[in-house]
Enzyme design. Structure first.
Site, short mmCIF file in Angstrom:
data_model
loop_
_atom_site.label_atom_id
_atom_site.label_comp_id
_atom_site.label_asym_id
_atom_site.label_seq_id
_atom_site.Cartn_x
_atom_site.Cartn_y
_atom_site.Cartn_z
N TYR A 71 0.81 -1.22 0.00
CA TYR A 71 0.00 0.00 0.00
C TYR A 71 0.85 1.27 0.00
O TYR A 71 0.35 2.36 -0.25
CB TYR A 71 -0.95 0.03 1.21
CG TYR A 71 -1.99 -1.07 1.22
CD1 TYR A 71 -2.11 -1.96 0.16
CD2 TYR A 71 -2.85 -1.22 2.29
CE1 TYR A 71 -3.05 -2.97 0.17
CE2 TYR A 71 -3.80 -2.23 2.31
CZ TYR A 71 -3.90 -3.11 1.25
OH TYR A 71 -4.83 -4.10 1.26
N LYS A 88 3.78 -15.30 2.82
CA LYS A 88 3.67 -16.11 1.59
C LYS A 88 5.11 -16.43 1.19
O LYS A 88 5.58 -16.08 0.09
CB LYS A 88 2.92 -15.29 0.52
CG LYS A 88 2.54 -16.06 -0.71
CD LYS A 88 1.45 -17.08 -0.48
CE LYS A 88 1.20 -17.88 -1.76
NZ LYS A 88 0.37 -19.09 -1.53
N ASP A 96 -2.70 -18.18 2.60
CA ASP A 96 -3.88 -18.90 2.07
C ASP A 96 -4.39 -19.91 3.09
O ASP A 96 -5.60 -20.06 3.30
CB ASP A 96 -3.58 -19.55 0.71
CG ASP A 96 -2.18 -20.13 0.62
OD1 ASP A 96 -1.38 -19.91 1.54
OD2 ASP A 96 -1.88 -20.82 -0.37
N ASP A 151 -4.93 -6.57 6.25
CA ASP A 151 -6.16 -5.88 5.85
C ASP A 151 -7.25 -6.92 5.59
O ASP A 151 -8.38 -6.84 6.09
CB ASP A 151 -5.84 -5.08 4.56
CG ASP A 151 -6.96 -4.15 4.16
OD1 ASP A 151 -7.93 -4.03 4.92
OD2 ASP A 151 -6.86 -3.55 3.07
N ASP A 201 -10.47 -8.33 8.39
CA ASP A 201 -11.89 -8.25 8.03
C ASP A 201 -12.54 -9.63 8.12
O ASP A 201 -13.67 -9.77 8.57
CB ASP A 201 -12.06 -7.69 6.61
CG ASP A 201 -12.27 -6.18 6.63
OD1 ASP A 201 -11.98 -5.57 7.68
OD2 ASP A 201 -12.71 -5.63 5.61
#
Ligand code: NAD
Length: 360
Positions: free
Chosen positions: A146, A195, A227, A251, A255
């Site tokens: 970001y 990852k 994942d 992020d 959620d």
């Protein structure tokens, strides 16, 4: 003790929920012999209306004089509010991104806790919920994808977009330390999510996290691919204590974790910098659809105030008392409309605040 607390009431339901959190803070201060001095600051849509900007230098300067800042929520209805006809850098949310970076808030904490009384709101099956779950997601907030360089250019006649994901070892080390310190106050387990089978940034993340872990021998470190983590959150959420992860993964996962609790009006959050300073806010938005109707659930903001006492003011006992008072309000059956089920007692925003104060 005396403390200076910044209050950002914000937009939509923001002023209503901050008012209830302030009541709870004042009741706590009276009971434990503290004095909280408040300083009101503008951010978001109200700041645009008053100054033309979503965040002014005055707000940043004033925030820096506070021990911590408690925020409602900001923003309006994008379809109808004139704030969204401004260019993106002048809209309410731009103020939020700017204050996070101006205050160096690199560590975002989002607890996901399932109250037994609200287990019907959890979308998971009963046998998966078991005895419930209680985790904190510690997300790096000022680096990664970001904040990397991004551009779109034409390559061989085709529009091509590039985003870059960069982390240096210092950025990883400081967020990892935060996660281990928080785990030390909890069930002593850190799950670091990356990852590393694909990304270089994740391989560095794993290396530095392992180095930090060596300084915290009492805390268990587990590495998990992102994942797999997304899957485990809905398969067996009770396995997690502290999840440590980079900006974009955090992020998405935070959620997901909050949806698993099923009640957005209950979820607090904190963003911390290198010192004890933090910005505390509910995880939800400004809910313009119910603003001014006394329907907003103030608990996420009240729990954010409890986090503020714990992490910025080092008042663990007072934070425990607020969390206990919230728990008792739920056990006694009090519910705002968002968490109401048949057989419970429907209350307004301010009645919920009064009830929690009464329990303190
Ligand atoms: P939202 O979280 O405001 O609302 C989603 C739904 O949840 C709505 O139905 C709302 O009524 C309900 N809800 C949210 N909080 C509640 C509470 N405390 N009690 C009861 N019900 C509650 O999300 P949205 O509608 O997508 O966004 C509205 C505005 O909030 C937008 O301008 C958005 O940009 C902004 N926003 C701000 C923040 C922030 O301040 N950090 C975060 C997310 C969204």
């Amino acid at each position: 003790m005396e403390y200076k607390i910044g209050l950002i009431r914000g937009d939509g339901i923001g002023p209503e929920i901050i008012e209830e959190a302030k009541k709870v803070l004042d009741t706590t201060a009276d009971k434990y012999g503290h004095v909280f001095h408040y300083s009101d600051m503008l951010l978001g849509g109200v700041s645009i209306d008053a100054t033309g900007l979503p965040l002014t230098d005055e707000t940043i300067a004033e925030a820096k004089t506070c021990d911590a800042v408690l925020m409602g929520s900001i923003g309006g209805d994008a379809a109808t509010s004139p704030w969204y006809r401004l260019e993106p850098s002048k809209r309410p949310e731009a103020g939020l991104l700017k204050i996070r970076s101006a205050l160096g808030l690199f560590a975002n904490l989002r607890p996901a806790y399932l109250y037994n009384e609200l287990r019907k709101a959890c979308p998971l099956r009963d046998e998966i919920i078991g005895d419930g779950f209680d985790m904190v997601i510690v997300r790096e907030l000022t680096g990664g994808l970001y904040f990397g360089k991004r551009y779109t250019e034409e390559v061989d006649g085709k529009l091509t977009a590039v985003d870059t994901l960069t982390y240096n070892e210092d950025e990883i080390r400081r967020i990892a330390r935060r996660a281990f310190e928080i785990a030390g106050k909890r069930r002593k387990k850190v799950t670091s999510v990356d990852k590393a089978n694909v990304l270089d940034s994740s391989r560095l993340w794993r290396k530095i996290t392992a180095e930090v872990a060596a300084d915290y021998p009492e805390i268990e470190l587990e590495n998990m691919l992102v994942d797999n983590c997304a899957m485990q959150l809905v398969r067996d959420p009770a396995q997690f204590d502290v999840i440590l992860t980079e900006n974009m993964f955090g992020d998405i996962l935070s959620d997901e974790a909050s949806m698993v609790t099923g009640s957005i009006g209950m979820l607090s959050s904190a963003s911390l910098n290198e010192t004890s300073f933090g910005l505390y806010e509910p995880s939800h938005g400004s809910a313009p659809d119910i603003a001014g109707q006394g329907k907003a659930n103030p608990i996420a903001t009240i729990l954010s105030a409890a986090m503020m006492l714990r992490y910025s003011l080092d008042l663990d006992q007072e934070a425990d008392a607020i969390e206990g008072a919230v728990q008792k309000a739920l056990t006694d059956g009090y519910r705002t409309p968002d968490i109401y089920t048949e057989g419970t007692k429907l209350v307004s925003t301010s009645e919920m605040g009064n009830c929690i104060c009464g329990n303190l």
